[in-house]
Design an enzyme around this catalytic site. Structure first.
Site: not given
Length: 244
Positions: A68-70, A72, A171
């Protein structure tokens, strides 16, 4: 930069655990794995937690299955054995590993549901991703389905199911569709303010158990903070139950 001591590590809620799999709710702003910042990351935090809870000596194995992106938060799955890691990774490759997200986006889509298919190219130098044309060297196909659950003011609460796992995929694709995520500074800077937390949450991860083959579903609800608080969370849970 040195990492902080384990005592300073944040608490990570455990959603599912057995001898093979660990499912957790990732807090926002924690990297999935170690990066150049040296900040505590999910792998390090959870390895230390397992070591402490089970009084394990030596190194603890924990396999990173997906990221997961930081910024998120939400449902995330790790493998506790190398065999589980291999089989879960295969589930990701053959797309039997299910990933659903919810997001708050600026604007209201013309269609209440649909599929977005784009070719995405990642620029490693700037760590940014953009939509490009077919045939572009290094570009990869990205596919997601979306369903508008609720609208409030000029925002929409959108349920997203990923069919591919490209960097920054949700995104970039939603921003390209004219629906930038609330708080996204990288792909929605024209409509967002500095310091806002991105409103993207991993709400569900589903997969065949790597050993028993049982269907496992792990859910994590977003926090009741703005802009999530614009939408009735009980209705969101109902929408999810009817969708699944």
């Amino acid at each position: 930069m040195n990492k902080r001591e384990p005592a300073a590590y944040p608490v990570v809620p455990i959603l599912f655990e057995d001898n093979h799999v660990l499912g957790v709710s990732k807090p926002v702003n924690i990297p999935s794995q170690e990066d150049a910042t040296g900040d505590p990351d999910m792998l390090t935090i959870l390895k230390q937690d397992i070591k402490d809870r089970y009084n394990k000596p030596g190194n603890v194995f924990l396999g990173l299955v997906h990221r997961l992106d930081r910024p998120v938060g939400g449902a995330m799955v790790f493998a506790k054995t190398s065999k589980a890691a291999s089989r879960l990774s295969e589930s990701v490759r053959n797309r039997s590993f299910r990933k659903q997200y919810v997001a708050v986006v600026h604007g209201i889509p013309a269609k209440t549901s649909g599929r977005l298919v784009n070719m995405l190219y990642k620029d490693a130098r700037t760590n940014t991703v953009h939509v490009t044309s077919k045939g572009t060297d290094g570009a990869k196909e990205a596919i997601l389905d979306y369903n508008v659950l609720h609208t409030a003011e000029d925002y929409s609460l959108v349920l997203i199911e990923l069919h591919t796992g490209r960097p920054h995929q949700i995104r970039v694709q939603l921003s390209h569709a004219g629906l930038p995520l609330f708080g996204d500074q990288k792909y929605g800077s024209k409509v967002n303010k500095a310091g806002q937390q991105i409103a993207l949450w991993s709400i569900l991860v589903g997969f065949p158990h790597p050993v028993t083959k049982e269907d496992i579903t792990i859910r994590s609800m977003p926090p009741s903070l703005y802009p999530w608080s614009l939408f009735p969370m009980d209705k969101l849970e109902s929408s999810l139950r009817s969708d699944l």
